[in-house]
Design a protein around this motif. Structure first.
Motif, PDB file in Angstrom:
ATOM      1  N   GLN A   1       0.824  -1.216   0.000  1.00  0.00           N
ATOM      2  CA  GLN A   1       0.000   0.000   0.000  1.00  0.00           C
ATOM      3  C   GLN A   1       0.858   1.265   0.000  1.00  0.00           C
ATOM      4  O   GLN A   1       0.388   2.340  -0.365  1.00  0.00           O
ATOM      5  CB  GLN A   1      -0.907   0.009   1.237  1.00  0.00           C
ATOM      6  CG  GLN A   1      -1.918  -1.115   1.241  1.00  0.00           C
ATOM      7  CD  GLN A   1      -2.684  -1.203   2.548  1.00  0.00           C
ATOM      8  OE1 GLN A   1      -2.361  -0.513   3.518  1.00  0.00           O
ATOM      9  NE2 GLN A   1      -3.690  -2.047   2.587  1.00  0.00           N
ATOM     10  N   ARG A   2       2.119   1.084   0.359  1.00  0.00           N
ATOM     11  CA  ARG A   2       3.002   2.249   0.463  1.00  0.00           C
ATOM     12  C   ARG A   2       4.447   1.808   0.242  1.00  0.00           C
ATOM     13  O   ARG A   2       4.858   0.743   0.716  1.00  0.00           O
ATOM     14  CB  ARG A   2       2.854   2.890   1.846  1.00  0.00           C
ATOM     15  CG  ARG A   2       3.493   4.262   2.012  1.00  0.00           C
ATOM     16  CD  ARG A   2       3.275   4.760   3.442  1.00  0.00           C
ATOM     17  NE  ARG A   2       1.876   4.684   3.845  1.00  0.00           N
ATOM     18  CZ  ARG A   2       0.997   5.647   3.621  1.00  0.00           C
ATOM     19  NH1 ARG A   2       1.368   6.746   2.994  1.00  0.00           N
ATOM     20  NH2 ARG A   2      -0.259   5.508   4.032  1.00  0.00           N
ATOM     21  N   ALA A   3       5.209   2.615  -0.451  1.00  0.00           N
ATOM     22  CA  ALA A   3       6.652   2.399  -0.594  1.00  0.00           C
ATOM     23  C   ALA A   3       7.314   3.770  -0.638  1.00  0.00           C
ATOM     24  O   ALA A   3       6.830   4.674  -1.324  1.00  0.00           O
ATOM     25  CB  ALA A   3       6.971   1.612  -1.862  1.00  0.00           C
ATOM     26  N   LYS A   4       8.389   3.923   0.105  1.00  0.00           N
ATOM     27  CA  LYS A   4       9.028   5.234   0.149  1.00  0.00           C
ATOM     28  C   LYS A   4      10.543   5.082   0.258  1.00  0.00           C
ATOM     29  O   LYS A   4      11.059   4.052   0.723  1.00  0.00           O
ATOM     30  CB  LYS A   4       8.490   6.068   1.307  1.00  0.00           C
ATOM     31  CG  LYS A   4       8.716   5.474   2.683  1.00  0.00           C
ATOM     32  CD  LYS A   4       8.057   6.343   3.751  1.00  0.00           C
ATOM     33  CE  LYS A   4       8.247   5.750   5.148  1.00  0.00           C
ATOM     34  NZ  LYS A   4       7.610   6.595   6.192  1.00  0.00           N
ATOM     35  N   ALA A   5      11.225   6.127  -0.157  1.00  0.00           N
ATOM     36  CA  ALA A   5      12.682   6.147  -0.097  1.00  0.00           C
ATOM     37  C   ALA A   5      13.139   7.530   0.339  1.00  0.00           C
ATOM     38  O   ALA A   5      12.485   8.540   0.059  1.00  0.00           O
ATOM     39  CB  ALA A   5      13.282   5.815  -1.459  1.00  0.00           C
ATOM     40  N   ASN A   6      14.256   7.557   1.048  1.00  0.00           N
ATOM     41  CA  ASN A   6      14.894   8.834   1.358  1.00  0.00           C
ATOM     42  C   ASN A   6      15.938   9.117   0.299  1.00  0.00           C
ATOM     43  O   ASN A   6      16.765   8.263  -0.037  1.00  0.00           O
ATOM     44  CB  ASN A   6      15.564   8.793   2.734  1.00  0.00           C
ATOM     45  CG  ASN A   6      16.139  10.139   3.130  1.00  0.00           C
ATOM     46  OD1 ASN A   6      15.426  10.995   3.636  1.00  0.00           O
ATOM     47  ND2 ASN A   6      17.427  10.348   2.879  1.00  0.00           N
ATOM     48  N   VAL A   7      15.898  10.306  -0.234  1.00  0.00           N
ATOM     49  CA  VAL A   7      16.895  10.763  -1.198  1.00  0.00           C
ATOM     50  C   VAL A   7      17.633  11.942  -0.578  1.00  0.00           C
ATOM     51  O   VAL A   7      17.019  12.955  -0.231  1.00  0.00           O
ATOM     52  CB  VAL A   7      16.240  11.159  -2.534  1.00  0.00           C
ATOM     53  CG1 VAL A   7      17.253  11.824  -3.454  1.00  0.00           C
ATOM     54  CG2 VAL A   7      15.645   9.931  -3.209  1.00  0.00           C
ATOM     55  N   ASN A   8      18.933  11.765  -0.395  1.00  0.00           N
ATOM     56  CA  ASN A   8      19.765  12.811   0.203  1.00  0.00           C
ATOM     57  C   ASN A   8      20.378  13.653  -0.896  1.00  0.00           C
ATOM     58  O   ASN A   8      21.033  13.140  -1.798  1.00  0.00           O
ATOM     59  CB  ASN A   8      20.860  12.188   1.063  1.00  0.00           C
ATOM     60  CG  ASN A   8      21.767  13.232   1.685  1.00  0.00           C
ATOM     61  OD1 ASN A   8      22.896  13.406   1.249  1.00  0.00           O
ATOM     62  ND2 ASN A   8      21.277  13.918   2.701  1.00  0.00           N
ATOM     63  N   CYS A   9      20.176  14.966  -0.816  1.00  0.00           N
ATOM     64  CA  CYS A   9      20.680  15.899  -1.830  1.00  0.00           C
ATOM     65  C   CYS A   9      21.699  16.839  -1.206  1.00  0.00           C
ATOM     66  O   CYS A   9      21.476  17.384  -0.129  1.00  0.00           O
ATOM     67  CB  CYS A   9      19.537  16.704  -2.441  1.00  0.00           C
ATOM     68  SG  CYS A   9      18.348  15.708  -3.373  1.00  0.00           S
ATOM     69  N   ARG A  10      22.793  17.022  -1.905  1.00  0.00           N
ATOM     70  CA  ARG A  10      23.809  18.014  -1.545  1.00  0.00           C
ATOM     71  C   ARG A  10      23.709  19.112  -2.600  1.00  0.00           C
ATOM     72  O   ARG A  10      24.071  18.907  -3.768  1.00  0.00           O
ATOM     73  CB  ARG A  10      25.187  17.386  -1.496  1.00  0.00           C
ATOM     74  CG  ARG A  10      25.292  16.196  -0.519  1.00  0.00           C
ATOM     75  CD  ARG A  10      24.910  16.607   0.905  1.00  0.00           C
ATOM     76  NE  ARG A  10      24.882  15.485   1.823  1.00  0.00           N
ATOM     77  CZ  ARG A  10      25.684  15.368   2.880  1.00  0.00           C
ATOM     78  NH1 ARG A  10      26.578  16.301   3.126  1.00  0.00           N
ATOM     79  NH2 ARG A  10      25.571  14.337   3.687  1.00  0.00           N
ATOM     80  N   ILE A  11      23.216  20.272  -2.156  1.00  0.00           N
ATOM     81  CA  ILE A  11      22.754  21.298  -3.075  1.00  0.00           C
ATOM     82  C   ILE A  11      23.819  22.362  -3.266  1.00  0.00           C
ATOM     83  O   ILE A  11      24.326  22.945  -2.295  1.00  0.00           O
ATOM     84  CB  ILE A  11      21.448  21.923  -2.553  1.00  0.00           C
ATOM     85  CG1 ILE A  11      20.391  20.818  -2.360  1.00  0.00           C
ATOM     86  CG2 ILE A  11      20.940  22.997  -3.489  1.00  0.00           C
ATOM     87  CD1 ILE A  11      19.122  21.296  -1.690  1.00  0.00           C
TER      88      ILE A  11
END
Length: 472
Positions: A337-347
């Motif tokens: 019902q749900r799937a998620k990921a953390n995406v780390n950005c260096r801006i």
């Protein structure tokens, strides 16, 4: 560099010796032995968030400063009562000229967690072996903390009174800010205590070719901002015996594949353009020539293709985003019902969380996916000016200590506590001096180490650099 590179000797300031020589059979000077003991004590004081105490380290440092002659009103131990293990210290060496604005020496006491069973040596034992000091924090960043404390002690012992006041702030939370960040706390609660014209911090330093030869010295002038985004797919789910293509895990996987494929555009600023131009010119290979060409023309795709083979250089060129955590599903026999990921950005400077999120949404190209800013938010990094007042003294001392080695401005692709100082008007620079190897010397990883020669030579170099700024 084609010619041999030399540095000031470990044991006699006036006698040059090859910088690439990792060790010596001479005994350290008495003052170096005192510095080594301070360095040892700091490394053997566990300051990891899992098992240690920054407060204890700060208290030990206060004891050394008092023994050297600092008065009680020149030392401030601080902590948030909600986090008793995350304390820090501010010390002040008063200046002689009231009109000269203070300078600030900054450092973090905390270190990344380390498990004994993973390490070859005990991570919280200070071990000298084969020309290196081993132990958690030896490179990141207790060598610099020890140098800052040692510098103030030496100044006090010599009766030196600088023109401008020298402040020292050693804090907790740079590596483990989930509980608190000491620099942020000081900036918000004790601004006047750390107020300064500028600050000196980690982030710069020398680079070797991996074989002991010092190739460049760098001064950090700016850094990227750190932001995390949660990418999430949702779905009604259902029984796993009757699957459908509309699957939250598959949708998330497709989205992450598009994030992986997306390359943010090349974005130079004054610091990175100078870095690629000067560091490239110092090389004699195809990579160096490509760095120079790309600095002159950011649209040169052939040059870019060569430069990005080096992952550090690729990160300096642009904003980068990478998946770091993933979570999905609720049962082994059910459609997710749900799937998620953390995406780390260096801006990169010049961009922010909004522009980065918009770029991720365009790259994913699926209105059903949500992209949400999450996590602890540091202030957006502000690149300080390439001020001659800061750069020129460093250039003079690099030429004296490391003849033939260029001093190059660089932008950190990580994040430091400097981000908390810009909002209160303190431009912050990462100092040259101590050097590291291309493999990172195990910082944040296993078997962290720092070259013995780098620690001793870097100590003398930074003593002179702080004095140069203090008398400016």
């Amino acid at each position: 560099m084609k010619s041999a590179i030399f540095a000031v000797s470990l044991f006699a300031v006036t006698a040059p010796a090859p910088a690439q020589k990792p060790a010596t059979d001479q005994a350290p000077r008495p003052d170096q032995r005192a510095f080594r003991e301070l360095f040892r004590e700091l490394v053997e004081t566990d300051t990891s968030v899992a098992t240690g105490s920054c407060t204890l380290a700060a208290e030990k440092i206060a004891g050394h400063l008092k023994q050297a002659g600092f008065a009680d009103d020149q030392i401030t131990l601080f902590k948030d009562d909600k986090f008793p293990l995350d304390g820090g210290i501010v010390a002040v060496l008063p200046g002689s000229v009231a009109a000269a604005k203070p300078m600030l020496l900054l450092g973090h006491l905390d270190v990344v967690n380390a498990r004994r069973e993973d390490w070859t040596r005990d991570p919280f034992k200070f071990i000298e072996e084969d020309g290196y000091f081993y132990g958690r924090g030896t490179s990141d960043m207790k060598v610099l903390v020890a140098i800052w404390v040692d510098t103030l002690i030496r100044f006090k012992q010599q009766g030196y009174r600088p023109k401008r006041t020298i402040k020292l702030a050693l804090t907790c939370g740079e590596e483990s800010g989930a509980r608190m960040n000491g620099v942020q706390w000081l900036a918000e609660n004790r601004t006047a205590l750390i107020a300064a014209a500028f600050a000196l911090n980690e982030g710069g330093g020398g680079d070797t070719d991996g074989k002991g030869k010092l190739v460049t010295q760098t001064m950090q002038v700016g850094e990227k901002s750190n932001r995390n985004f949660e990418i999430q797919a949702t779905n009604p789910g259902g029984h796993s015996s009757i699957p459908v293509d509309d699957n939250a895990i598959y949708e998330l996987g497709d989205a992450l594949a598009r994030v992986r494929a997306y390359k943010f555009p090349v974005r130079f600023n004054d610091t990175t353009r100078a870095f690629f131009r000067q560091a490239g010119a110092a090389r004699t290979d195809d990579l160096g020539r490509a760095m120079v060409r790309l600095a002159a023309d950011p649209g040169d795709k052939a040059a870019e293709a060569i430069v990005v083979r080096d992952r550090s250089y690729n990160s300096m060129l642009r904003t980068t985003c990478v998946a770091t955590l993933i979570e999905g599903g609720h049962a082994a026999n059910a459609l997710p019902q749900r799937a998620k990921a953390n995406v780390n950005c260096r801006i990169a400077p010049g961009e922010d969380a909004d522009t980065t999120r918009a770029a991720l949404e365009r790259a994913i190209g699926d209105a059903g996916m949500t992209v949400t800013l999450t996590g602890r938010l540091r202030p957006v990094a502000v690149t300080p000016p390439l001020s001659p007042m800061i750069v020129k003294p460093a250039e003079r001392l690099v030429a004296r200590y490391f003849p033939g080695v260029p001093l190059i401005p660089t932008m950190s692709t990580g994040a430091t506590d400097a981000t908390y100082l810009a909002p209160i008007g303190i431009p912050t620079y990462g100092v040259p001096g101590p050097w590291g190897d291309p493999d990172g010397n195990g910082a944040h990883g296993l078997n962290e180490r720092h070259a013995v020669r780098s620690a001793y030579v870097g100590r003398d170099f930074l003593f002179d650099l702080v004095k140069a700024y203090a008398d400016e």
